[in-house]
Design a protein around this motif. Structure first.
Motif, PDB file in Angstrom:
ATOM      1  N   UNK A  71      -6.263   5.764  -7.873  1.00 14.66           N
ATOM      2  CA  UNK A  71      -6.135   5.589  -6.421  1.00 14.66           C
ATOM      3  C   UNK A  71      -7.317   4.778  -5.876  1.00 14.66           C
ATOM      4  N   UNK A  72      -7.025   3.934  -4.880  1.00 17.18           N
ATOM      5  CA  UNK A  72      -8.102   3.185  -4.232  1.00 17.18           C
ATOM      6  C   UNK A  72      -8.841   4.080  -3.230  1.00 17.18           C
ATOM      7  N   UNK A  73      -8.073   4.903  -2.546  1.00 17.99           N
ATOM      8  CA  UNK A  73      -8.668   5.847  -1.596  1.00 17.99           C
ATOM      9  C   UNK A  73      -7.998   7.214  -1.799  1.00 17.99           C
ATOM     10  N   UNK A  74      -8.747   8.257  -1.439  1.00 18.59           N
ATOM     11  CA  UNK A  74      -8.192   9.617  -1.483  1.00 18.59           C
ATOM     12  C   UNK A  74      -8.432  10.254  -0.115  1.00 18.59           C
ATOM     13  N   UNK A  75      -7.417  10.912   0.408  1.00 23.67           N
ATOM     14  CA  UNK A  75      -7.563  11.635   1.670  1.00 23.67           C
ATOM     15  C   UNK A  75      -7.024  13.049   1.507  1.00 23.67           C
ATOM     16  N   UNK A 135       0.861  -1.178   0.000  1.00 21.96           N
ATOM     17  CA  UNK A 135       0.000   0.000   0.000  1.00 21.96           C
ATOM     18  C   UNK A 135       0.901   1.233   0.000  1.00 21.96           C
ATOM     19  N   UNK A 136       0.673   2.057  -1.002  1.00 19.66           N
ATOM     20  CA  UNK A 136       1.541   3.210  -1.233  1.00 19.66           C
ATOM     21  C   UNK A 136       0.729   4.491  -1.067  1.00 19.66           C
ATOM     22  N   UNK A 137       1.238   5.410  -0.249  1.00 17.57           N
ATOM     23  CA  UNK A 137       0.591   6.727  -0.124  1.00 17.57           C
ATOM     24  C   UNK A 137       1.423   7.743  -0.875  1.00 17.57           C
ATOM     25  N   UNK A 138       0.775   8.522  -1.731  1.00 23.63           N
ATOM     26  CA  UNK A 138       1.486   9.460  -2.619  1.00 23.63           C
ATOM     27  C   UNK A 138       0.773  10.811  -2.621  1.00 23.63           C
ATOM     28  N   UNK A 139       1.569  11.875  -2.578  1.00 28.52           N
ATOM     29  CA  UNK A 139       0.987  13.217  -2.759  1.00 28.52           C
ATOM     30  C   UNK A 139       1.369  13.735  -4.145  1.00 28.52           C
ATOM     31  N   UNK A 140       0.912  14.931  -4.460  1.00 28.44           N
ATOM     32  CA  UNK A 140       1.270  15.532  -5.752  1.00 28.44           C
ATOM     33  C   UNK A 140       0.388  15.053  -6.886  1.00 28.44           C
ATOM     34  N   UNK A 141      -0.931  14.981  -6.625  1.00 26.74           N
ATOM     35  CA  UNK A 141      -1.857  14.517  -7.668  1.00 26.74           C
ATOM     36  C   UNK A 141      -2.391  15.677  -8.519  1.00 26.74           C
ATOM     37  N   UNK A 142      -1.723  16.810  -8.403  1.00 28.98           N
ATOM     38  CA  UNK A 142      -2.165  18.018  -9.109  1.00 28.98           C
ATOM     39  C   UNK A 142      -1.639  18.039 -10.540  1.00 28.98           C
ATOM     40  N   UNK A 143      -2.240  17.239 -11.387  1.00 30.20           N
ATOM     41  CA  UNK A 143      -1.791  17.202 -12.791  1.00 30.20           C
ATOM     42  C   UNK A 143      -2.364  18.369 -13.583  1.00 30.20           C
ATOM     43  N   UNK A 200       7.223  -6.190  -9.985  1.00 28.02           N
ATOM     44  CA  UNK A 200       7.488  -6.754  -8.660  1.00 28.02           C
ATOM     45  C   UNK A 200       6.414  -6.412  -7.631  1.00 28.02           C
ATOM     46  N   UNK A 201       5.721  -5.292  -7.865  1.00 31.21           N
ATOM     47  CA  UNK A 201       4.743  -4.853  -6.873  1.00 31.21           C
ATOM     48  C   UNK A 201       3.323  -4.838  -7.436  1.00 31.21           C
ATOM     49  N   UNK A 202       2.416  -5.268  -6.585  1.00 33.75           N
ATOM     50  CA  UNK A 202       0.997  -5.083  -6.866  1.00 33.75           C
ATOM     51  C   UNK A 202       0.576  -3.949  -5.934  1.00 33.75           C
ATOM     52  N   UNK A 203       0.376  -2.774  -6.499  1.00 37.07           N
ATOM     53  CA  UNK A 203       0.268  -1.574  -5.667  1.00 37.07           C
ATOM     54  C   UNK A 203      -1.169  -1.136  -5.441  1.00 37.07           C
ATOM     55  N   UNK A 204      -1.471  -0.892  -4.207  1.00 35.22           N
ATOM     56  CA  UNK A 204      -2.747  -0.262  -3.843  1.00 35.22           C
ATOM     57  C   UNK A 204      -2.399   1.174  -3.451  1.00 35.22           C
ATOM     58  N   UNK A 205      -3.010   2.134  -4.122  1.00 37.68           N
ATOM     59  CA  UNK A 205      -2.555   3.523  -3.965  1.00 37.68           C
ATOM     60  C   UNK A 205      -3.529   4.348  -3.119  1.00 37.68           C
ATOM     61  N   UNK A 206      -2.950   5.039  -2.157  1.00 37.64           N
ATOM     62  CA  UNK A 206      -3.693   6.009  -1.350  1.00 37.64           C
ATOM     63  C   UNK A 206      -3.247   7.396  -1.796  1.00 37.64           C
ATOM     64  N   UNK A 207      -4.149   8.158  -2.341  1.00 38.71           N
ATOM     65  CA  UNK A 207      -3.804   9.506  -2.799  1.00 38.71           C
ATOM     66  C   UNK A 207      -3.948  10.507  -1.663  1.00 38.71           C
ATOM     67  N   UNK A 208      -2.915  11.339  -1.498  1.00 40.55           N
ATOM     68  CA  UNK A 208      -2.959  12.400  -0.479  1.00 40.55           C
ATOM     69  C   UNK A 208      -3.066  13.733  -1.207  1.00 40.55           C
TER      70      UNK A 208
END
Lengths: 87, 348
Positions: free
Chosen positions: B57-61, B7-15, B34-42
């Motif tokens: 993203x699976x979830x956004x916070x 599970x990966x949390x990432x910021x900077x979704x301002x495209x 190598x990774x099966x990623x579940x993404x949490x957008x910050x």
């Protein structure tokens, strides 16, 4: 006179310098010239090719050839130090 | 091979036209073998396009701005972690890095891995310290003057000829060709980004950039040089091409070796007509054009996540030369419910 190794020449006249990212478009005459230069042909051989094929005197060819080479030098397509003959 | 689930949390979704690196970072990770990623957008704002992109993203916070205090931001991350069990956190804004670097240990104790520069690395490359940085590591940098007041413009004129670059310590840069323009830029920048405002000698040439990843031990894990082919009015790359430039690669490797850089970075350089390189800026994070590196054969997002998780990463030495990226804008049609949810609940 040597085309630098980073230069890629496509068959359609697109020239790409992978060192600088610059790209250029050549017409069919320019493409043929640069291909002959990249094969390291001497100016006499290139002159022979062009004066035989076109209605062109030697003086006009040389003038156009050196002008073309100056452009190649300006844009870093041929090594700067190898071009003293037409400085 | 079974992929490792993370599970990966990432910021900077301002495209936007001034894009953050979040979306291309996620895109790179989703292509990982190598990774099966579940993404949490910050996100900081409720209209960051990454919120509305399908299958991103699976979830956004929504999280509080770092300016409201490190504790608020970190507590919010901990709250999200309790719900989502974050394995790796990748902050993508310069302004939030300080809070995450400061709390790296605290986050790790809870199982949240990061891979960030050290305080020393972060601070010594700051724009107002660039001359000392250049001297220490043997890299040419433009001369600069840190301005704390308008009165120093006379000093600036004694030191430099016009034009000069006037820059904020985090963001913004203006080309000024006379005293009035310096004043205007100084006022704009100081109001937004505080002091000092940096006046930098203008170096004429072509801007070239490198995206790189250091392992913190002095090794360059990945590096891809690029030239912007098309820029926005803010100078952001809207198209670019990978280069075969051994000097840039050597400069990058030398810098990472000397500084023991840890994490992603972007070097901004000016290549002069005579083939000299001037370092004008180091961004202490991955840039928004990182997906070009992925497309050219170096999956830097994947490598960064592996380093964060303490996995072995072999340095990548090759990439495809002459690979281009061309950005585009795209209108998504979205339902009001999503906008309402992020606006009211601060999460989706």
């Amino acid at each position: 006179m040597k085309i630098i190794k980073e230069i890629k020449i496509s068959d359609n006249g697109f020239v790409f310098n992978s060192n600088t990212g610059d790209s250029f478009s050549l017409n069919s005459t320019g493409l043929e010239l640069i291909q002959l230069i990249s094969q390291e042909k001497e100016i006499e051989e290139i002159k022979e090719v062009f004066t035989t094929r076109f209605d062109l005197d030697e003086l006009t060819f040389e003038k156009d050839f050196y002008e073309f080479c100056s452009l190649l030098k300006l844009h870093g397509i041929i090594a700067r130090e190898s071009t003293s003959e037409f400085n | 091979m079974k992929k490792q689930e993370i599970t990966l949390a990432v910021s900077g979704l301002n495209n936007t036209d001034n894009p953050g690196p979040g979306v291309p970072f996620i895109r790179g990770l989703k292509e990982s073998e190598e990774f099966d990623v579940r993404v949490i957008g910050l996100v900081y704002e409720n209209l960051e396009p990454g919120i509305y992109m399908e299958d991103l993203c699976s979830r956004i916070f929504q999280v509080p701005y770092p300016s409201s205090g490190s504790d608020d931001l970190i507590e919010r991350i901990e709250d999200i972690h309790r719900q989502e069990n974050i394995d790796v956190l990748v902050p993508n804004f310069d302004a939030e890095l300080y809070s995450f670097m400061k709390n790296e240990e605290r986050l790790l104790k809870q199982g949240i891995h990061t891979f960030l520069p050290t305080f020393q690395q972060f601070q010594e490359r700051e724009k107002h310290r660039l001359p000392e940085f250049g001297k220490k590591y043997g890299i040419k940098v433009p001369a600069s003057l840190n301005l704390g007041s308008l009165g120093q413009i006379t000093e600036l004129e004694d030191k430099f000829d016009y034009p000069v670059m006037v820059k904020g310590q985090f963001y913004d840069a203006y080309l000024a060709t006379n005293k009035e323009q310096v004043k205007q830029a100084f006022m704009n920048i100081s109001a937004k980004w505080g002091f000092p405002v940096i006046a930098q000698e203008f170096v004429s040439g072509t801007e070239v950039n490198v995206v790189a990843l250091g392992d913190g031990q002095g090794n360059t894990v990945a590096a891809v040089p690029m030239r912007k082919q098309y820029t926005t009015d803010k100078g952001k790359a809207w198209g670019g091409i990978t280069l075969a430039d051994e000097k840039m690669m050597h400069l990058t490797r030398s810098l990472i070796k000397q500084t023991h850089w840890r994490g992603g970075m972007e070097l901004e350089l000016i290549k002069t007509q005579t083939g000299e390189y001037y370092l004008i800026e180091i961004n202490p994070r991955i840039p928004a054009w990182v997906y070009l590196a992925v497309g050219a054969g170096q999956n830097i997002p994947e490598a960064l996540v592996k380093l964060a998780l303490g996995m072995e990463v072999k340095p990548m030495h090759t990439y495809k030369i002459g690979k281009m990226f061309v950005r585009y804008s795209y209108d998504m049609i979205v339902d009001l419910e999503k906008f309402a949810a992020i606006s009211m609940n601060k999460e989706i």
